[in-house]
Every structure is written in C-alpha cells, then in structure tokens.
Write an enzyme that holds these catalytic residues in place. Structure first.
Site, PDB file in Angstrom:
ATOM      1  N   CYS A 407      41.702  -4.387 -29.811  1.00  0.00           N
ATOM      2  CA  CYS A 407      42.428  -4.212 -28.550  1.00  0.00           C
ATOM      3  C   CYS A 407      43.016  -5.546 -28.091  1.00  0.00           C
ATOM      4  O   CYS A 407      44.004  -6.011 -28.653  1.00  0.00           O
ATOM      5  CB  CYS A 407      41.506  -3.575 -27.508  1.00  0.00           C
ATOM      6  SG  CYS A 407      42.411  -2.888 -26.092  1.00  0.00           S
ATOM      7  N   HIS A 538      39.894   1.143 -30.561  1.00  0.00           N
ATOM      8  CA  HIS A 538      38.496   0.702 -30.523  1.00  0.00           C
ATOM      9  C   HIS A 538      37.703   1.439 -31.603  1.00  0.00           C
ATOM     10  O   HIS A 538      37.101   2.490 -31.330  1.00  0.00           O
ATOM     11  CB  HIS A 538      37.887   0.975 -29.147  1.00  0.00           C
ATOM     12  CG  HIS A 538      38.385   0.078 -28.072  1.00  0.00           C
ATOM     13  ND1 HIS A 538      37.727  -1.055 -27.671  1.00  0.00           N
ATOM     14  CD2 HIS A 538      39.524   0.142 -27.323  1.00  0.00           C
ATOM     15  CE1 HIS A 538      38.406  -1.657 -26.708  1.00  0.00           C
ATOM     16  NE2 HIS A 538      39.501  -0.957 -26.481  1.00  0.00           N
ATOM     17  N   GLU A 540      34.895   0.865 -32.827  1.00  0.00           N
ATOM     18  CA  GLU A 540      33.447   0.918 -32.608  1.00  0.00           C
ATOM     19  C   GLU A 540      33.003   2.215 -31.948  1.00  0.00           C
ATOM     20  O   GLU A 540      31.838   2.603 -32.052  1.00  0.00           O
ATOM     21  CB  GLU A 540      32.995  -0.280 -31.760  1.00  0.00           C
ATOM     22  CG  GLU A 540      33.428  -0.264 -30.299  1.00  0.00           C
ATOM     23  CD  GLU A 540      34.779  -0.902 -30.045  1.00  0.00           C
ATOM     24  OE1 GLU A 540      35.029  -1.330 -28.896  1.00  0.00           O
ATOM     25  OE2 GLU A 540      35.590  -0.957 -30.991  1.00  0.00           O
TER      26      GLU A 540
END
Length: 570
Positions: A407, A538, A540
């Site tokens: 990001c 993102h 994750e």
C-alpha cells in the site's frame, strides 16, 4: 438449528477472548461441523475504519470492504471463513439501526428504550447473520461463535450482556453455551496463582443473569494443584469444565492445549452435539484439517534457520497494529521451514532529523535495517515517517536486499525510484504535499476527500497481470501463473498513471493493474533486483496458516536464498 457459543471476558481487557473463540471454532470444525463467527464491539463507532491503530490495534479489512476489529482476522485465519461487515456488531451500528427505524415510524409511537428495542435489535442481528448460508454446505452454519468484546462490568457492554441473557432462553438451553475467559495471575515471591479475580468476575457475570458453562483461565503457567478445585467450588462450574490456557510456544498451539484437556468433548456434550451421527465424509475432512493444523503448529517447535525481516512502519509501538502482517510472515516462514525474527523499526527514526536530536535511536534503527535479511514497508496514513520509509526503500534497492512494500510501501517505492533513478528530485505524494509540482501519487478522483469513514477504495478487487510482462514476473509465478488475482484494498491515493511510462522506461515495471479499468497500478517489480516487489493491495489480509500469501512467501524465500530454486520448481 444453529447452536450459539458466547465468549465473554473478565478481569482485564485483551485477555485473549478472540483466540479462545477461534480455537473453539476450529475444534468444532474438526468434527465436520460448519462454523461462523460474530464479534461484538461495545464502542459507538460505526466501524473500526477511523480508529487509530495505536489506540485499538489493526483495522482488519474484509472482502466486502468492511473495516472491522482485528479479531475477525483471527476468525478468518483459524476457521477458513470469508466474513462480512455484518459479522462485526458495534454499539454504533445497533443504535443507528434502531434510530433509523424510529424515524421511519416502525415502532408505531412507542417509547424507544434500551430494553426491549436495543436488546431485540442485537438478538435479531445475531440470528440474521447466523442464518447466512455457509459456502461449504449452502445451509446455515451449525455453530455461531459470538465474542462479546470488552470486560464484564463495563457500562458499554451492559446492553449486550442483557441481550445475551434473554437470548439464552430464546434459543433454548441445549443451543446456548457461555465460555468465560478470565485471568489467574501469578503473584508474590513464590509465584502463587490467585483465583480471586476469576471468582469476582464470575460473580459479576452471575449478577447480570448469565452463568458460565465453561471457564477458560489465562495464566503464565499451567494450573497448580488445587486451583481447578477451588475455582469449581466458588464459581459453581464443574471441574471438568474449567480449562488452563497457559502461555505456550505460539498461539497456534492454543487449540492443541485445549484439545489435550478434553475441551471439545465438554463443549460438544454441553451443546448436545451427537458426534457419532456426523456423516463420515464431514468428520474425515475435519480430521484431515486437524492433522494439517497440528503439523503446522509443530513447525514452530523445529530448530529451523532464522530469517530476519526489518518492518519499517509508523505504528510499531503497538505491534497489534500489524497483527495480520505478523501472521502472514509466520505463515510463510513456517511453510518454508524457517523462523522469522521481526526487527521493528519506527520509520521516523531513520530520518536525518533524528540523527541530530537522538543519534543513538538513529543508529539503532539503521542497524536493524542493515542487519536484516529483508525489508518490509507496510501501509499507513499521514506524513509522519514517510521519508524514513523512502530511505529504507532506497537502502534495499541499492543494496539488493529483498524488499516487499504494501500500500503506502508501494507509493514510497515509486517516489524513491522517481527521485533517485529518474532524477525527479521533487517527486512527492499529493497526500503529503497537495500543491506538489511533481505528483507521482495522486488522490483517486472518485473518492470522497471530506468524509473519512468508509470512503476509501475498500475490499476485494481483481488485478490482472500484464500479458507482455508476466513471463518475467516473479509475482505472476508465485501466484500460480493466474492471469487475474483477487486481493483486498484500502487506500485513497494511487500512483499517477501519467508518469508510469517514465518509471517503466527506467526499469520499474508495473506487472499488474486493476482488471476493471486497466489504469490503476497494483504490483511493481524492479528489473535486475533479486526481489523488489510492492503491491497497492494488502496481501496479508487473506494469508492463512495452511495457505500463506504469495508475496510473503517470495520475501521469505528471497531472504533465505531459496527463491530461485523455488521458482524453477513451479
């Protein structure tokens, strides 16, 4: 009928209700049951989107764009779920729903009160969400885990506790189980375990009309002799229903700790779940899940090589601000039989101003970056620490250290490259310098710039790999050579598409763009670098213990010197 397991907490906040709820749900899944989860947060915010990570921890992002409490990340990771914003209830959502109904005249002139209107809305919300078809069976989930945020006795939690008191009678005793998570502290020179805090917490809960069926006690050590008996006597809960959840090697071991004490049998018995009647295919799938989970948890116990990753962020004083990132690093490292050592670096400590004001802090920060096997620059908002992130990117690029940007990390990489490779020394982000003459990062035109809550580009969006670049793309290979991928986004600013040709002509390749317009930059890679990757999304957020995120796998492999051989075997 769906069965409900409510998890409450006492004594202190942050005691681990989310992990206990996730672990209980995982154990139920090993029977072949389908499980969903709801988190209740008693704050007035509509969602977690405007909360500071330093105040509340990570804002977890869902597929539908919901910005929610970090515990929903635990549910998705442990239970393999894809939740929605409705799986997170806040006081703000409940009151807004009731007030909107009052304004429409739905209550037919009645006086609107906490009881019954607020408590009814809470119960209706839970029943509505629990009846959403589970993707595995296309039927409502067998069990709904409900985590009651806050601590018993908090004023904010009172309407939710009252709602649960009523709810237990509404769904019936055989369909309702209350797990109370409490603390057994170790105090004194001899390290004696004390039960009084748990006794007081259970007394408060009973005074509000709820009696725990199971007590899970957090402590640094397993129960001493006589502790379980004492808790049973004063909390009026059978000894068999009191469990020690002591500190263990990792949170992945918590389900194993509970299972070893007979937790699943007690929970199934309390909910009148007939284990032999569960169809064999479902129970076999559950056993396979358990075997995979225990194998994964045992990888934490292996004497594996250590990989050091410097995480250069701006919320590092509270590591819960990056909990999904930490988990994604763990998932990737354990999958490749490595242990990850995270070196937390506050981005602003890398900046020249700190060198003059606090040289020791500056030295320590750069020592961590320079000694790491890889560098990770995560997302964030605001100008503080941004120049430190840019400096960390520069170091990783020039020294050919494996690098992953996420990001804002991608935007920092673009600006660093523009300044130091393309020669645009004043390159900036319009987020930090709105009047900049060299805007390499701009505000997305369709995004509301005045209202902050829920107005970003949020949720799962498709990204498509560039047909001309994908053959040489590391990320394309790590994603299984799929032309289109889906990942979760949370941003207001993007790379200026007008400057992309200038960057690409100097070697920074935009290997993937958004699949909808083809004009929004999603993934960058740097030619000639062992691993220099950044994403606007993102990754994750959808990393799972048994299915780690490809960008994190790539980072850990590159930092371990294994990436090239891994790619050859794909």
């Amino acid at each position: 009928m769906t069965k409900y397991v409510v998890v409450s907490g006492g004594v202190i906040s942050g005691i681990g209700k989310g992990i206990i709820a996730s672990s209980a749900g995982l154990l139920l899944e090993t029977l072949g049951l389908t499980v969903t989860a709801i988190k209740i947060d008693p704050y007035l915010n509509i969602d977690a989107g405007t909360l500071s990570p330093l105040d509340h921890g990570e804002v977890y992002l869902l597929d539908d764009g919901g910005e929610v409490d970090l515990d929903l990340g635990n549910y998705e990771r442990y239970l393999g779920l894809t939740l929605t914003r409705d799986n997170n209830i806040t006081t703000g959502k409940i009151y807004k729903a009731v007030i909107d109904r009052e304004r429409r005249g739905d209550y037919l002139g009645k006086t609107v009160q906490v009881v019954p209107h607020i408590t009814n809305e809470i119960q209706d919300w839970i029943e509505r969400v629990s009846k959403i078809p589970n993707p595995k069976t296309n039927l409502p989930s067998d069990v709904c885990m409900i985590e009651l945020g806050g601590t018993v006795g908090d004023i904010e939690s009172a309407p939710f506790i009252e709602a649960m008191r009523q709810f237990q009678f509404k769904v019936g005793q055989d369909n309702f189980c209350l797990i109370h998570v409490s603390l057994v502290p170790v105090v004194g020179a001899v390290g004696e375990q004390k039960t009084k805090p748990t006794q007081a917490s259970v007394r408060d809960l009973r005074g509000l009309g709820l009696s725990p069926d199971i007590i899970a006690c957090r402590s640094t050590l397993p129960f001493e002799s006589g502790i379980r008996e004492k808790l049973s006597m004063f909390c009026q809960v059978p000894e068999s229903n009191i469990f020690s959840v002591h500190d263990c090697q990792s949170l992945y071991h918590v389900p194993i700790v509970l299972e070893s004490q007979g937790f699943l049998e007690i929970l199934a018995s309390r909910l009148k779940i007939d284990i032999p009647s569960i169809p064999k295919p479902l129970s076999s799938d559950g056993q396979e899940l358990w075997n995979k989970w225990t194998d994964f948890a045992k990888a934490k116990e292996l004497n594996s090589p250590v990989v050091k990753i410097a995480v250069v962020g701006k919320y590092t004083h509270l590591q819960d601000s990056y909990i999904s990132l930490v988990k994604a690093l763990e998932h990737a490292s354990l999958t490749i039989k490595r242990h990850v050592d995270i070196l937390w670096v506050e981005a602003s400590d890398l900046e020249p101003l700190v060198q003059s004001s606090n040289p020791m802090k500056y030295y320590d920060a750069w020592k961590s970056v320079c000694s790491a096997d890889g560098v990770l620059v995560p997302g964030g908002f605001g100008a503080r620490g941004f120049e430190g992130k840019v400096l960390a990117v520069k170091w990783a690029r020039e020294n050919k250290k494996p690098f992953l940007g996420i990001c804002l990390g991608l935007q920092a990489a673009v600006i660093e490259f523009a300044r130091n490779v393309c020669g645009v020394t004043e390159a900036q982000s319009a987020e930090f310098v709105p009047e900049t003459s060299d805007p390499f990062v701009i505000h997305m035109p369709e995004i509301d710039s005045k209202n902050l809550g829920g107005t970003m580009r949020l949720g799962s969006r498709p990204s498509k790999f560039n047909d001309e670049l994908k053959s040489n793309s590391v990320m394309y290979k790590l994603y299984g050579s799929n032309d289109t991928i889906h990942e979760r986004h949370r941003h207001r600013y993007e790379v200026n598409p007008e400057i992309v040709p200038q960057l690409e002509s100097n070697g920074l390749k935009f290997v993937a763009k958004d699949a909808d317009t083809g004009n929004r930059m999603e993934i960058i890679e740097l030619e000639g670098h062992p691993y220099f990757v950044a994403s606007q999304f993102h990754p994750e957020c959808i990393s799972r213990p048994l299915k780690p995120s490809p960008p994190f796998i790539g980072l850990l492999l590159a930092a371990s010197g294994l990436l090239e051989s891994h790619l050859e075997n794909l």
